[in-house]
Design a protein around this motif. Structure first.
Motif, PDB file in Angstrom:
ATOM      1  N   ALA A 194       0.831  -1.209   0.000  1.00 57.25           N
ATOM      2  CA  ALA A 194       0.000   0.000   0.000  1.00 57.25           C
ATOM      3  C   ALA A 194       0.864   1.257   0.000  1.00 57.25           C
ATOM      4  CB  ALA A 194      -0.925  -0.019   1.215  1.00 57.25           C
ATOM      5  N   ASP A 234       1.366   4.489  -2.789  1.00 54.29           N
ATOM      6  CA  ASP A 234       1.256   5.896  -2.395  1.00 54.29           C
ATOM      7  C   ASP A 234       2.478   6.690  -2.837  1.00 54.29           C
ATOM      8  OD1 ASP A 234      -1.124   5.286  -1.177  1.00 54.29           O
ATOM      9  OD2 ASP A 234      -0.362   5.407   0.874  1.00 54.29           O
ATOM     10  N   GLN A 251      -1.687   9.534  -5.020  1.00 57.40           N
ATOM     11  CA  GLN A 251      -2.985   9.252  -5.617  1.00 57.40           C
ATOM     12  C   GLN A 251      -3.592   8.034  -4.936  1.00 57.40           C
ATOM     13  OE1 GLN A 251      -3.223   9.154 -10.009  1.00 57.40           O
ATOM     14  NE2 GLN A 251      -1.004   9.438  -9.955  1.00 57.40           N
ATOM     15  N   THR A 252      -4.892   8.000  -4.845  1.00 56.15           N
ATOM     16  CA  THR A 252      -5.577   6.779  -4.405  1.00 56.15           C
ATOM     17  C   THR A 252      -6.857   6.646  -5.208  1.00 56.15           C
ATOM     18  OG1 THR A 252      -6.795   7.943  -2.647  1.00 56.15           O
ATOM     19  CG2 THR A 252      -4.717   6.897  -2.037  1.00 56.15           C
ATOM     20  N   ARG A 311      -5.126   0.390  -2.381  1.00 62.82           N
ATOM     21  CA  ARG A 311      -4.864   1.805  -2.642  1.00 62.82           C
ATOM     22  C   ARG A 311      -5.169   2.190  -4.086  1.00 62.82           C
ATOM     23  NH1 ARG A 311      -5.617   4.842   0.736  1.00 62.82           N
ATOM     24  NH2 ARG A 311      -3.939   6.351   0.360  1.00 62.82           N
ATOM     25  N   GLY A 312      -5.823   1.269  -4.820  1.00 64.31           N
ATOM     26  CA  GLY A 312      -6.325   1.614  -6.137  1.00 64.31           C
ATOM     27  C   GLY A 312      -5.479   1.184  -7.308  1.00 64.31           C
ATOM     28  N   ARG A 325       5.272   5.180   5.920  1.00 62.92           N
ATOM     29  CA  ARG A 325       3.855   4.969   5.610  1.00 62.92           C
ATOM     30  C   ARG A 325       3.418   3.560   5.977  1.00 62.92           C
ATOM     31  NH1 ARG A 325       0.668   8.001   1.913  1.00 62.92           N
ATOM     32  NH2 ARG A 325       1.626  10.007   1.365  1.00 62.92           N
ATOM     33  N   TYR A 380       0.504   2.391   8.535  1.00 64.58           N
ATOM     34  CA  TYR A 380      -0.614   1.534   8.150  1.00 64.58           C
ATOM     35  C   TYR A 380      -0.735   0.323   9.067  1.00 64.58           C
ATOM     36  CZ  TYR A 380      -1.298   4.084   3.744  1.00 64.58           C
ATOM     37  OH  TYR A 380      -1.571   5.041   2.797  1.00 64.58           O
ATOM     38  N   ILE A 389      -4.984   0.023   6.709  1.00 63.51           N
ATOM     39  CA  ILE A 389      -4.809   0.577   5.371  1.00 63.51           C
ATOM     40  C   ILE A 389      -6.150   1.117   4.881  1.00 63.51           C
ATOM     41  CG2 ILE A 389      -4.158   0.060   2.982  1.00 63.51           C
ATOM     42  CD1 ILE A 389      -2.565  -2.352   4.094  1.00 63.51           C
ATOM     43  N   ALA A 446      -8.859   2.085   2.291  1.00 60.10           N
ATOM     44  CA  ALA A 446      -9.124   1.663   0.919  1.00 60.10           C
ATOM     45  C   ALA A 446      -9.374   2.871   0.032  1.00 60.10           C
ATOM     46  CB  ALA A 446     -10.332   0.735   0.883  1.00 60.10           C
ATOM     47  N   GLY A 447      -8.873   2.823  -1.190  1.00 59.14           N
ATOM     48  CA  GLY A 447      -9.145   3.874  -2.157  1.00 59.14           C
ATOM     49  C   GLY A 447     -10.582   3.784  -2.655  1.00 59.14           C
ATOM     50  N   SER A 486     -10.878  -0.161  -6.347  1.00 58.63           N
ATOM     51  CA  SER A 486      -9.865  -1.192  -6.142  1.00 58.63           C
ATOM     52  C   SER A 486      -9.322  -1.665  -7.481  1.00 58.63           C
ATOM     53  CB  SER A 486     -10.468  -2.378  -5.389  1.00 58.63           C
ATOM     54  OG  SER A 486      -9.517  -3.404  -5.224  1.00 58.63           O
TER      55      SER A 486
END
Length: 465
Positions: free
Chosen positions: A30, A34, A40-41, A75-76, A138, A142, A147, A149-150, A153
């Motif tokens: 994750a 980042d 960005q997420t 995180r996307g 980071r 976490y 963590i 979630a963005g 996914s």
């Protein structure tokens, strides 16, 4: 959670599961997304947040890699899973696909270890000063808070890049027209057993004029035959014996993740990585005259001499792949070499690949009738001690003691990485502290064996008190 004992200067490395487990890998995945995507997420595939991951043959690799992927997807990011691979195959994937990457390996460390080597897109190294510290902080946060979630996914895609990797390397060094060579390869039960048949053999591409004699090609992360660390002389013994037994032209030994390659000649004698650096440098300069060649500060002084004699510009750097890769890109170096048998190529996104270095050695040998001993003799001009480790509590104090002891005979010194002292008798020494252990590392070179040995023994006496 404090991860400073796990996240080192260049990578993540620790005992599984005591220091590194799947929850930690998930948090690092994750944090990696980042950092490499600037915070960005939730962008998902539509936003272009994709990463590529691979793992070596260690039993804990698939689980750690999948956990890392889970954290990245939370995180996307979408994940391209390359599956089994060497570290340089992961660098190839990062460059070929233009994606940030993560390789799950502990390189030459014993079986209970695993780790993560990470890079930005196009195999740009991530070190402690170029993102790894941020990833560590980071990930630690976490682990404490969870963590988040963005908004979207990512997904997972499996790819097989072995053939593309082999084709790319074959396109850089043409081995099809060389004379037939018999080559013993010791993979040490590491990833060389997976990549050598593809690149140098005929499992995915047409056969080359190479008779490959395999040693320990079975993938086994417990390393049942010997540790996959050819820097240790004991781990070369089987290769040396086999080369002589079968009358081979040379032998190659790869470390666990196959990003480093050691060479022995037809008599089973190790060829210095400095000599290999000089040999490959000359070949690269023939293709790109006047180019920059990087060498770290404990390679032989023969390397910059030979580079200059062939019209190149030698540039000296500190030890460590993240430093070397950054400097190579900064000065657009065509090639770089380290004493530890890491070899870096502009044609390989400035990343290190033992396989490409091995191919250059095979080409240099196979393009003419001389033996490897005869070829490399011109690149071995001085006597070297090799790296000698000493357990020392007061590292700065012992380094200062070395400085004082040799002061009357010092012609120059610098502190680019530890302390390097040039002496009036033509010898030089470098002593530097380990980043992770209470060790001082000594390297000495001299114009003769006798001069080198005298400098080495005097330095060790000072270091060890």
């Amino acid at each position: 959670m404090d991860l400073s004992a796990l996240v080192k200067a260049y990578d993540v490395r620790g005992v599984v599961p005591d220091q590194l487990d799947e929850s930690i890998a998930r948090a690092i995945g994750a944090a990696f997304v980042d950092v490499v995507f600037g915070g960005q997420t939730g962008a998902g595939t539509a936003g272009g947040m994709r990463i590529v991951i691979a793992h070596d043959m260690r039993e804990t690799g698939p689980g750690l890699a999948r956990a890392f992927a889970e954290g990245a997807m939370m995180r996307g990011a979408s994940v391209v899973e390359a599956g089994l691979g060497s570290t340089d195959l992961l660098y190839f994937a990062s460059g070929h696909l233009g994606l940030p990457g993560a390789m799950f390996t502990a390189s030459h460390n014993p079986a209970q270890y695993n780790g993560i080597k990470m890079c930005r897109a196009n195999a740009v190294a991530i070190g402690v000063d170029t993102g790894l510290r941020d990833i560590r902080e980071r990930a630690g946060a976490y682990l404490d808070t969870g963590i988040p979630a963005g908004s979207a996914s990512g997904d997972v895609e499996q790819v097989d890049l072995l053939t593309a990797y082999a084709e790319y390397l074959r396109g850089l060094v043409d081995l099809a027209g060389i004379r037939p060579l018999k080559v013993v390869v010791d993979a040490g039960n590491g990833m060389g057993g997976y990549t050598v048949p593809a690149v140098l053999g005929d499992t995915v591409l047409p056969a080359l004029p190479l008779d490959i004699v395999p040693l320990y090609f079975e993938l086994d992360g417990t390393f049942p035959n010997h540790e996959a660390n050819p820097l240790e002389p004991a781990n070369l013994v089987d290769l040396q014996r086999r080369v002589v037994e079968v009358g081979a032209d040379l032998g190659l030994a790869f470390d666990g993740d196959a990003d480093r390659c050691f060479v022995v000649d037809a008599d089973g004698a190790p060829v210095s990585p400095s000599a290999i650096t000089a040999l490959v440098a000359v070949r690269e300069l023939a293709k790109a005259p006047g180019s920059v060649i990087i060498h770290n500060l404990i390679t032989s002084h023969a390397v910059p001499e030979i580079v200059a004699e062939h019209g190149g510009r030698p540039v000296r750097t500190r030890v460590g792949h993240s430093f070397i890769k950054a400097q190579m890109a900064e000065v657009d170096a065509v090639f770089g070499g380290e004493h530890s048998a890491h070899y870096y190529f502009r044609d390989f996104w400035f990343a290190d690949t033992g396989m490409l270095a091995a191919m250059h050695v095979l080409a240099a040998l196979g393009e003419q009738p001389r033996t490897l001993t005869e070829i490399t003799a011109e690149f071995a001009r001085y006597a070297a001690s090799g790296e000698i480790n000493s357990t020392v509590r007061d590292q700065p104090g012992r380094i200062d003691a070395v400085r004082s002891a040799f002061a009357p005979r010092t012609s120059s010194l610098d502190e680019l990485d530890g302390l390097t002292v040039e002496l009036s008798d033509g010898s030089w020494l470098n002593v530097r502290a380990s980043n992770t252990e209470p060790l001082l590392r000594l390297n000495v070179e001299g114009p003769t064996d006798e001069v080198m040995a005298a400098t080495r023994d005097e330095a060790l006496a000072v270091i060890r008190g």
